[in-house]
Design a protein around this motif. Sequence first.
Motif, PDB file in Angstrom:
ATOM      1  N   THR A   6       0.684  -1.059  -0.053  1.00 43.13           N
ATOM      2  CA  THR A   6      -0.028   0.036  -0.136  1.00 43.13           C
ATOM      3  C   THR A   6       0.816   1.334  -0.010  1.00 43.13           C
ATOM      4  N   PRO A   7       0.476   2.365  -0.506  1.00 47.04           N
ATOM      5  CA  PRO A   7       1.352   3.837  -0.423  1.00 47.04           C
ATOM      6  C   PRO A   7       1.532   3.964   1.025  1.00 47.04           C
ATOM      7  N   ILE A   8       0.463   3.856   2.170  1.00 53.16           N
ATOM      8  CA  ILE A   8       1.278   4.240   3.462  1.00 53.16           C
ATOM      9  C   ILE A   8       2.254   3.375   3.867  1.00 53.16           C
ATOM     10  N   GLU A   9       2.223   2.142   3.380  1.00 51.73           N
ATOM     11  CA  GLU A   9       3.150   1.089   3.833  1.00 51.73           C
ATOM     12  C   GLU A   9       4.602   1.624   3.206  1.00 51.73           C
ATOM     13  N   GLY A  10       4.536   1.855   1.930  1.00 49.94           N
ATOM     14  CA  GLY A  10       5.889   2.358   1.444  1.00 49.94           C
ATOM     15  C   GLY A  10       6.289   3.834   1.904  1.00 49.94           C
ATOM     16  N   ARG A  13       7.732   3.170   5.166  1.00 47.20           N
ATOM     17  CA  ARG A  13       9.253   2.390   5.200  1.00 47.20           C
ATOM     18  C   ARG A  13      10.232   3.525   4.974  1.00 47.20           C
ATOM     19  N   ILE A  14       9.724   4.514   4.266  1.00 46.14           N
ATOM     20  CA  ILE A  14      10.960   5.528   4.051  1.00 46.14           C
ATOM     21  C   ILE A  14      10.918   6.461   5.179  1.00 46.14           C
ATOM     22  N   ALA A  15       9.819   6.729   5.861  1.00 49.98           N
ATOM     23  CA  ALA A  15       9.762   7.348   7.233  1.00 49.98           C
ATOM     24  C   ALA A  15      10.710   6.995   8.156  1.00 49.98           C
ATOM     25  N   LEU A  16      10.627   5.840   8.406  1.00 47.59           N
ATOM     26  CA  LEU A  16      11.518   4.955   9.341  1.00 47.59           C
ATOM     27  C   LEU A  16      12.926   4.961   9.224  1.00 47.59           C
ATOM     28  N   GLU A  17      13.429   5.369   8.029  1.00 52.33           N
ATOM     29  CA  GLU A  17      14.627   5.395   7.702  1.00 52.33           C
ATOM     30  C   GLU A  17      15.283   6.448   8.458  1.00 52.33           C
ATOM     31  N   PHE A  18      14.477   7.641   8.673  1.00 50.50           N
ATOM     32  CA  PHE A  18      15.005   8.775   9.446  1.00 50.50           C
ATOM     33  C   PHE A  18      14.909   8.578  10.790  1.00 50.50           C
ATOM     34  N   HIS A  19      16.331   8.736  11.511  1.00 52.02           N
ATOM     35  CA  HIS A  19      16.305   8.424  13.053  1.00 52.02           C
ATOM     36  C   HIS A  19      15.345   9.500  13.818  1.00 52.02           C
ATOM     37  N   ALA A  20      15.131  10.589  13.280  1.00 52.11           N
ATOM     38  CA  ALA A  20      14.137  11.503  14.063  1.00 52.11           C
ATOM     39  C   ALA A  20      12.764  11.044  14.209  1.00 52.11           C
ATOM     40  N   ILE A  21      12.408  10.123  13.046  1.00 48.54           N
ATOM     41  CA  ILE A  21      10.941   9.449  13.434  1.00 48.54           C
ATOM     42  C   ILE A  21      11.268   8.193  14.122  1.00 48.54           C
ATOM     43  N   GLN A  22      12.254   7.344  13.887  1.00 51.07           N
ATOM     44  CA  GLN A  22      12.347   6.322  14.792  1.00 51.07           C
ATOM     45  C   GLN A  22      12.367   6.672  16.295  1.00 51.07           C
ATOM     46  N   PHE A  23      12.945   7.875  16.493  1.00 51.60           N
ATOM     47  CA  PHE A  23      13.126   8.400  17.857  1.00 51.60           C
ATOM     48  C   PHE A  23      11.737   8.678  18.421  1.00 51.60           C
ATOM     49  N   ALA A  24      10.693   9.465  17.537  1.00 56.37           N
ATOM     50  CA  ALA A  24       9.488   9.731  17.805  1.00 56.37           C
ATOM     51  C   ALA A  24       8.729   8.519  18.217  1.00 56.37           C
ATOM     52  N   CYS A  25       8.771   7.528  17.339  1.00 58.62           N
ATOM     53  CA  CYS A  25       8.361   6.130  17.800  1.00 58.62           C
ATOM     54  C   CYS A  25       8.593   5.552  18.775  1.00 58.62           C
ATOM     55  N   ASN A  26       9.943   5.598  19.068  1.00 58.18           N
ATOM     56  CA  ASN A  26      10.455   4.869  20.157  1.00 58.18           C
ATOM     57  C   ASN A  26      10.036   5.569  21.417  1.00 58.18           C
ATOM     58  N   THR A  27       9.615   6.731  21.469  1.00 59.04           N
ATOM     59  CA  THR A  27       9.383   7.651  22.622  1.00 59.04           C
ATOM     60  C   THR A  27       7.712   7.589  22.717  1.00 59.04           C
ATOM     61  N   ARG A  28       7.043   7.062  21.857  1.00 56.67           N
ATOM     62  CA  ARG A  28       5.739   7.028  21.713  1.00 56.67           C
ATOM     63  C   ARG A  28       5.025   8.485  21.386  1.00 56.67           C
ATOM     64  N   GLN A  29       6.002   9.186  20.757  1.00 56.13           N
ATOM     65  CA  GLN A  29       5.225  10.553  20.196  1.00 56.13           C
ATOM     66  C   GLN A  29       4.465  10.300  19.092  1.00 56.13           C
ATOM     67  N   LEU A  30       4.839   9.166  18.241  1.00 57.77           N
ATOM     68  CA  LEU A  30       4.016   8.918  17.087  1.00 57.77           C
ATOM     69  C   LEU A  30       3.538   7.234  17.381  1.00 57.77           C
ATOM     70  N   PRO A  31       2.343   6.914  16.864  1.00 56.57           N
ATOM     71  CA  PRO A  31       1.660   5.645  17.124  1.00 56.57           C
ATOM     72  C   PRO A  31       2.399   4.668  16.126  1.00 56.57           C
ATOM     73  N   GLU A  32       2.309   3.252  16.718  1.00 59.57           N
ATOM     74  CA  GLU A  32       3.058   2.375  15.675  1.00 59.57           C
ATOM     75  C   GLU A  32       2.660   2.181  14.322  1.00 59.57           C
ATOM     76  N   ASN A  33       1.142   2.542  13.739  1.00 62.34           N
ATOM     77  CA  ASN A  33       0.943   2.605  12.590  1.00 62.34           C
ATOM     78  C   ASN A  33       0.841   4.137  12.132  1.00 62.34           C
ATOM     79  N   PHE A  34       1.671   4.947  12.295  1.00 56.13           N
ATOM     80  CA  PHE A  34       1.487   6.194  12.165  1.00 56.13           C
ATOM     81  C   PHE A  34       1.695   6.417  10.606  1.00 56.13           C
ATOM     82  N   GLY A  35       0.894   7.829  10.426  1.00 50.46           N
ATOM     83  CA  GLY A  35       0.979   8.187   8.878  1.00 50.46           C
ATOM     84  C   GLY A  35       1.004   9.637   8.737  1.00 50.46           C
TER      85      GLY A  35
END
Length: 100
Positions: A6-10, A13-35
Amino acid sequence: MKPISTPIEGWRRIALEFHAIQFACNTRQLPENFGPTHLASLPWASLTPAAQGVIAFLRHIWNTENRFDLVQVQRWDSRHREAFAAWVTGAATGEPCRYF
């Protein structure tokens, strides 16, 4: 590389390449299935200019009406530039410079 279904999955996948986004996910600033809409909920005032640029880029590749100035890449550290290169070359999605 697992095919993108799906487009959101793609996009994610790109978003999670960025460590700033990974950090936001790890600290629960973003939900697991963020968009893309979830990025607006991040605390902009406390984000570095580089992180703000990453978010602007991710919003832009989801919807080109969202402004992104390529000069922002100059503020990024090497890990963010590597994530950007993964988008440019298609290493992240299998398609160079993919927009969603």
